[in-house]
Enzyme design. Sequence first.
Site, short mmCIF file in Angstrom:
data_model
loop_
_atom_site.label_atom_id
_atom_site.label_comp_id
_atom_site.label_asym_id
_atom_site.label_seq_id
_atom_site.Cartn_x
_atom_site.Cartn_y
_atom_site.Cartn_z
N GLU A 212 0.98 -0.99 0.11
CA GLU A 212 -0.01 0.16 0.20
C GLU A 212 1.03 0.83 0.14
O GLU A 212 1.63 1.27 1.17
CB GLU A 212 -0.77 0.23 1.40
N CYS A 246 -1.50 9.43 2.33
CA CYS A 246 -1.47 8.86 0.79
C CYS A 246 -2.27 9.43 -0.16
O CYS A 246 -1.74 9.62 -1.24
CB CYS A 246 -0.84 7.31 1.53
#
Length: 468
Positions: A212, A246
């Site tokens: 991720e 993110c």
Amino acid sequence: MNKTELHALLEKQQSAFKKSPPNIKTRLDSLKTLSDIVEQNKDKLIDAVYKDFGVRAREETLFLEIFPLQDEIRHAMKNLRSWAKRRHVQGAWFLLPSSAYYQYQPLGSVGIMGAWNYQILLTLSPLVDAIAAGNHAILKPSEIAPESAEVIKKLINSNFPEEYIHCVTGDAELAKDFSSTPFDHLFFTGSTKIGKLVMAAAAPNLTPVTLELGGKSPAVIHNSYSVKLAAKRIMAGKLFNCGQTCVATDYVIMPNAMNREFENEARKLLENFYPDISENEQYSRIINSGHFERLNSLLKDAQEKGARIVELSDINLDKPKLMTPKLVFNVSDEMELMQEEIFGPVLPVVNLETIEEAVEYVNERPKPLALYYFDNKKSRINWLLRNTLSGGVTINDTLYHLAQHNLPFGGVGASGMGHYHGFDGFKTFSKKRAVMYQKNFAVSDYLHPPFTDLKKRLINILGRITKV
């Protein structure tokens, strides 16, 4: 903990798993325990996050970490029995009278490497999926946020047996050893640069990995859309955790004619969101001096190469790790801030006049973790979705596709591989195992050698029937 001790811990967990893989009741009880310890110790967790950053709002940690984690646990507990059910499928007709089904089974002992920007959520959310799937797990929170890492370690290790779920903390050397440990699955959240190293370390063991990562997530504004509304939603998402998210918007694409209004709206919104920003306890700080210096270096490089940097606040005091929000105009590909993920309260603006130009610009670059598009016309929205690829998409807002439990979350290409959240997280930490059950009498028994003339004719008939 050194490499030898880490391997010994993994062997202990794998041995315990082989003796007694967690059943549904054990999984549900474990999820309830996790939920209880987070609820009972949320103030400790919030205080630890505050110490890691220097300043971060209690409400931000509740809204962006504690609440989503608890809701994810609730969702998993509600749906676990359904997820784990055996699923029958239609069998191949030439293998009649066999039946076929698949079932999800746990992998064993998995490793989870958390990320500092949302240490609680990004360490414990994958754990929810791992527990639901029936695995044992070893956690490694990020050493960049040491206070929250130690609280998580204490809570996990005092409430779960070491051979089932355990948390280890340490420096970058431990992270390196962790990546090379032969887990049954390795889950990593962090930067693309470190993700490459993690994958390389896992490769000799053939350890499957979920990465991720991040990247440069764009927001595209169509010229027909409200600049005021787009600016509000983009800036709100961008300034959570001072841009250290993110899926925060990394740059905006919009026609040149929108620049002045977007700048004015962003300035007004900042004053509304964070009045007296230098003293505001709801505006987060940059995690450490190294990242603060990195951001200043990006700004200096951009300015030297012709960018126009707009300070959105009237106050720009020299306080440790305090970086006020900025827009950057007249950017070019040669600037470092257009080559790497920014991860801070700096928002470049790329001026392109049409949606076609915007899509071409996005597609010429590494695939982003998130893509945001602001438009109300469905035909244009659908065209953009068909002609781009990203980890996820939110239309007319930012960030919030991340919170949809029934949607997978994960990147593509440079922004990551694999998914988690909800059923997709359950699948990530499971083996989808195929099972065929054959009866005592089967057509396939008549297709074994020797291939007599009758069998040859039968095979020829099967070939004609199966031909498209």
